[in-house]
Design a protein around this motif. Structure first.
Motif, PDB file in Angstrom:
ATOM      1  N   LEU A  52      65.007 -11.520 -32.505  1.00 61.57           N
ATOM      2  CA  LEU A  52      64.909 -12.537 -33.559  1.00 61.57           C
ATOM      3  C   LEU A  52      64.351 -13.842 -33.009  1.00 61.57           C
ATOM      4  CD1 LEU A  52      68.338 -11.999 -35.380  1.00 61.57           C
ATOM      5  CD2 LEU A  52      66.092 -11.216 -36.127  1.00 61.57           C
ATOM      6  N   ARG A  53      64.851 -14.252 -31.854  1.00 57.26           N
ATOM      7  CA  ARG A  53      64.374 -15.506 -31.261  1.00 57.26           C
ATOM      8  C   ARG A  53      62.890 -15.404 -30.920  1.00 57.26           C
ATOM      9  NH1 ARG A  53      68.384 -16.951 -27.897  1.00 57.26           N
ATOM     10  NH2 ARG A  53      67.852 -15.290 -26.438  1.00 57.26           N
ATOM     11  N   ALA A  54      62.474 -14.257 -30.400  1.00 58.31           N
ATOM     12  CA  ALA A  54      61.069 -14.085 -30.021  1.00 58.31           C
ATOM     13  C   ALA A  54      60.145 -14.129 -31.225  1.00 58.31           C
ATOM     14  CB  ALA A  54      60.891 -12.773 -29.269  1.00 58.31           C
ATOM     15  N   ALA A  55      60.664 -13.795 -32.391  1.00 68.41           N
ATOM     16  CA  ALA A  55      59.829 -13.775 -33.593  1.00 68.41           C
ATOM     17  C   ALA A  55      59.620 -15.151 -34.192  1.00 68.41           C
ATOM     18  CB  ALA A  55      60.463 -12.857 -34.645  1.00 68.41           C
ATOM     19  N   LEU A  56      60.375 -16.152 -33.746  1.00 70.72           N
ATOM     20  CA  LEU A  56      60.338 -17.471 -34.380  1.00 70.72           C
ATOM     21  C   LEU A  56      59.425 -18.435 -33.631  1.00 70.72           C
ATOM     22  CD1 LEU A  56      64.155 -17.834 -35.126  1.00 70.72           C
ATOM     23  CD2 LEU A  56      62.342 -17.256 -36.752  1.00 70.72           C
ATOM     24  N   PRO A  57      58.813 -19.366 -34.344  1.00 65.22           N
ATOM     25  CA  PRO A  57      58.027 -20.405 -33.659  1.00 65.22           C
ATOM     26  C   PRO A  57      58.928 -21.320 -32.846  1.00 65.22           C
ATOM     27  CG  PRO A  57      58.203 -20.866 -36.009  1.00 65.22           C
ATOM     28  CD  PRO A  57      58.765 -19.497 -35.811  1.00 65.22           C
ATOM     29  N   ALA A  58      58.372 -21.959 -31.881  1.00 65.28           N
ATOM     30  CA  ALA A  58      59.155 -22.781 -30.954  1.00 65.28           C
ATOM     31  C   ALA A  58      59.819 -23.960 -31.634  1.00 65.28           C
ATOM     32  CB  ALA A  58      58.242 -23.272 -29.820  1.00 65.28           C
ATOM     33  N   THR A  59      59.324 -24.384 -32.786  1.00 67.33           N
ATOM     34  CA  THR A  59      59.886 -25.552 -33.468  1.00 67.33           C
ATOM     35  C   THR A  59      61.121 -25.225 -34.286  1.00 67.33           C
ATOM     36  OG1 THR A  59      58.339 -25.131 -35.279  1.00 67.33           O
ATOM     37  CG2 THR A  59      57.672 -26.743 -33.588  1.00 67.33           C
ATOM     38  N   VAL A  60      61.465 -23.952 -34.410  1.00 66.49           N
ATOM     39  CA  VAL A  60      62.629 -23.553 -35.203  1.00 66.49           C
ATOM     40  C   VAL A  60      63.851 -23.446 -34.292  1.00 66.49           C
ATOM     41  CG1 VAL A  60      63.650 -21.668 -36.546  1.00 66.49           C
ATOM     42  CG2 VAL A  60      61.273 -22.359 -36.945  1.00 66.49           C
ATOM     43  N   THR A  61      64.946 -24.041 -34.730  1.00 71.30           N
ATOM     44  CA  THR A  61      66.188 -23.962 -33.968  1.00 71.30           C
ATOM     45  C   THR A  61      66.826 -22.592 -34.154  1.00 71.30           C
ATOM     46  OG1 THR A  61      66.592 -26.324 -34.186  1.00 71.30           O
ATOM     47  CG2 THR A  61      68.486 -24.932 -33.645  1.00 71.30           C
ATOM     48  N   PHE A  62      67.100 -21.924 -33.066  1.00 66.22           N
ATOM     49  CA  PHE A  62      67.769 -20.625 -33.120  1.00 66.22           C
ATOM     50  C   PHE A  62      69.082 -20.714 -32.356  1.00 66.22           C
ATOM     51  CE2 PHE A  62      68.108 -16.143 -33.722  1.00 66.22           C
ATOM     52  CZ  PHE A  62      68.805 -15.672 -32.628  1.00 66.22           C
ATOM     53  N   ILE A  63      70.163 -20.316 -33.004  1.00 66.80           N
ATOM     54  CA  ILE A  63      71.479 -20.306 -32.382  1.00 66.80           C
ATOM     55  C   ILE A  63      71.897 -18.855 -32.145  1.00 66.80           C
ATOM     56  CG2 ILE A  63      73.918 -20.892 -32.655  1.00 66.80           C
ATOM     57  CD1 ILE A  63      72.189 -23.319 -32.248  1.00 66.80           C
ATOM     58  N   ASP A  64      72.234 -18.556 -30.918  1.00 66.90           N
ATOM     59  CA  ASP A  64      72.705 -17.223 -30.559  1.00 66.90           C
ATOM     60  C   ASP A  64      74.231 -17.246 -30.498  1.00 66.90           C
ATOM     61  OD1 ASP A  64      73.431 -14.835 -29.417  1.00 66.90           O
ATOM     62  OD2 ASP A  64      71.913 -14.863 -27.848  1.00 66.90           O
ATOM     63  N   PRO A  65      74.930 -16.712 -31.522  1.00 68.69           N
ATOM     64  CA  PRO A  65      76.402 -16.751 -31.513  1.00 68.69           C
ATOM     65  C   PRO A  65      77.014 -16.054 -30.314  1.00 68.69           C
ATOM     66  CG  PRO A  65      75.581 -16.197 -33.700  1.00 68.69           C
ATOM     67  CD  PRO A  65      74.408 -16.120 -32.766  1.00 68.69           C
TER      68      PRO A  65
END
Length: 634
Positions: A567-580
């Motif tokens: 999921l993180r790899a699919a997102l652009p760098a400007t999007v905040t991704f939280i890994d629970p």
């Protein structure tokens, strides 16, 4: 050949049962193996109708004799499986688990398991993974069909309806149409109930009624047809996921594929390669034990998971498959065959029918006793199940919509859950988004605006998602974009049980959804898959009741550890991704309790205390922080 033994049909049974076993045991390359059940339906409809038509041609259909044969064929192995599973359940299951099991055992014995599970849960629910008799729903569908088919066929023959297949074909079309309709408006009923499944069995019935082939088709056509039949089964088994709308039109390829293969096998001369493949001795051997294999595989899987309190490793997966085949072979040899094959003299029907009724009532009575006693709590006198707060804050049917609701049931005013600030924060997702609501309310002072809850059961917040469980999910998600525009929302949090449906397209759909939200000028925060437990936290706490305090309250999660990376790899760098997983867990274990306080309300959803802890950790890790040049990794 038309009235003789068909080894290719046993080979087809082997393909069906192996697909189901591989799917249930969690083999990732067969996410659509559940279509094996549909293949079984077609085979059953064909074999049963062919036998009844043969009786009709020889002088008449004996209803009592038919049911006596069904009892000898079905009941002994079923009763043996229920007895052994019940014995294991008695030793393994805690009272609430045993109470649910006992109810399902009674329903299975009475051939209404499909009705029980329809009312109790969905087939793909997380809770379903721990119901040892869930698979008996399909046996109940078949047995209910057996109550209707012989009587209907007898009436049609006596009334001399011509063509004989016409009324059955009309019923099949009505059933298919109902299934397509119910797939949108009553998906769980569509999956479990006979009226929406009857067309699959009737495909086999109509095939048995079809006239014999005149002449022999060219070999090239038969070879192509054989490949098409195999593809109709194997392609869905390999490509379908739990997100695929099903049954309805989605069940047509495996059903028609099975019918095509059965039809090809009717010709004795110059058989197609597919027919010869299905008639190969290894497949035939598995096909012969397929009924017992189907019966024993799921209790082995479920009770094995409960005993281990975790998912299977690769070697354990192989062991479970091997144990299934061994137990099935023993059941076939010592249970099925002695009862199935009638003695040389005509069997006495009344003793068979009476014995079947007695065995059924005995198993149902034992199930009732388990329910009436509350799961025999005396086995574990120190076990106490206490309520865990959490889900009551979700605002059910208004802010957290159910599968039977459309987005119009959502109410913007009622679903603005916090106040006192300018701006709005949209929480969009399924129940794994809703379970953060207590924590977000608890930490409202740290949010950049008022919280707006927009959640629906089983509805992943990605545009274009197809969900047979939540047929209105696509429209619900499209409306989220309209809300963002209309309400001027500037912060959107996407959260879900991302791995719920074994869907390989989730990362791509998430990327596209984020792009659409960003284009509206909103800032996106994505919360990844949260840790899930192998058992209810109350059960884990009970098993850890004697552990030292520094070890108690932690367990290894069962969620896919690699999903959040994808999921993180699919997102652009400007999007905040939280890994629970990274925010909450240490090493290979995650907390499910703090002292006497449970952090989970069930195997996956946080309690109020767990949601407060999770949101606090997420905020510390960068949730709602100013945009960065790279995605946040706690």
């Amino acid at each position: 050949m038309a009235s003789g033994y068909r080894p290719d049909i046993d080979g087809l049974r082997a393909v069906a049962v192996l697909a189901v076993i591989f799917y249930h045991v969690g083999i990732t390359w067969m996410p659509g193996g559940f279509v094996g059940v549909d293949v079984f339906f077609v085979i059953s409809g064909y074999v049963i109708t062919r036998g009844l038509l043969r009786e009709a041609a020889d002088g008449g259909i004996g209803i009592a004799a038919f049911y006596a044969r069904r009892i000898r064929r079905i009941l002994p192995a079923l009763v043996a499986t229920l007895a052994l599973t019940s014995l294991a359940a008695y030793w393994l299951l805690l009272p609430p688990q045993l109470e649910d099991y006992a109810a399902s055992a009674a329903a299975s014995a009475l051939s209404v398991a499909n009705l029980y599970f329809w009312r109790a849960s969905g087939y793909f629910d997380a809770a379903a993974l721990y119901r040892p008799l869930l698979h008996t729903w399909s046996l109940s569908v078949e047995e209910q069909f057996y109550l209707v088919l012989p009587v209907s066929l007898l009436l049609a023959v006596r009334l001399r309806l011509r063509p004989l297949w016409l009324p059955f074909g009309l019923v099949a079309l009505l059933s298919l149409g109902l299934s397509v309709y119910a797939g949108r408006y009553a998906p769980t009923a569509n999956f479990y109930l006979l009226p929406t499944r009857a067309w699959e069995l009737l495909v086999g019935t109509l095939l048995a009624m079809a006239p014999g082939a005149r002449g022999t088709l060219p070999l090239a056509i038969r070879q192509t047809a054989g490949l098409a039949g195999l593809a109709g089964i194997l392609v869905p088994a390999l490509l379908y996921t739990e997100a695929t709308p099903f049954p309805g039109l989605g069940a047509l390829p495996p059903c028609l594929g099975a019918a095509l293969l059965i039809r090809l096998g009717e010709a004795e001369a110059r058989r197609a390669a597919a027919t010869r493949l299905l008639a190969a001795p290894p497949l035939v051997a598995i096909g012969l034990i397929s009924y017992s294999a189907y019966l024993v595989h799921w209790p082995l899987i479920v009770l094995g998971r409960i005993a281990l309190m975790r998912e299977f490793g690769p070697s354990e997966t192989v062991a479970v498959i091997g144990a299934t085949l061994v137990l099935a072979a023993l059941s076939y040899r010592f249970v099925e065959r002695p009862f199935r094959h009638a003695p040389s003299q005509p069997p006495r029907l009344r003793p068979v029918l009476a014995a079947g009724a007695l065995a059924t009532l005995a198993m149902a009575g034992l199930g009732w006793a388990g329910v009436a006693s509350g799961g025999l709590p005396g086995r574990f006198p120190d076990f106490r199940l206490r309520p865990v707060p959490g889900t009551e804050t979700w605002n059910h049917r208004t802010c957290f919509l159910f599968a039977d609701q459309t987005w119009q049931a959502w109410d913007a005013a009622a679903c603005t859950r916090t106040g006192g600030k300018d701006g709005l924060v949209l929480l969009w997702g399924d129940s794994f988004a809703a379970h953060y609501v207590p924590g977000l309310i608890r930490h409202a002072d740290r949010l950049p605006g008022r919280l707006v809850q927009y959640t629906a059961a089983g509805c992943q917040p990605t545009l274009g998602v197809a969900s047979h469980v939540v047929p209105h999910c696509r429209d619900f998600n499209e409306n989220a974009l309209a809300l963002i525009r209309r309400l001027g929302i500037r912060d959107v949090v996407l959260a879900a049980r991302w791995g719920a449906q074994r869907d390989r397209d989730v990362p791509d759909r998430l990327r596209g959804t984020v792009a659409r939200i960003t284009a509206l000028g909103a800032r996106v925060q994505v919360v990844g898959q949260s840790p899930e437990l192998p058992l209810d936290p109350a059960f884990l706490a009970y098993h850890q009741r004697r552990d030292p305090p520094d070890a108690a309250g932690r367990w290894r999660p069962v969620a896919d550890l690699h999903l959040n990376e994808a999921l993180r790899a699919a997102l652009p760098a400007t999007v905040t991704f939280i890994d629970p997983q990274a925010a909450l867990c240490a090493g290979e274990t995650c907390p499910f309790a703090r002292g006497e306080t449970l952090l989970y309300a069930d195997t996956g959803h946080f309690s109020s205390a767990g949601a407060a802890l999770a949101v606090e950790r997420f905020l510390d890790a960068g949730l709602f922080a100013p945009a960065r040049s790279a995605a946040v990794v706690p």
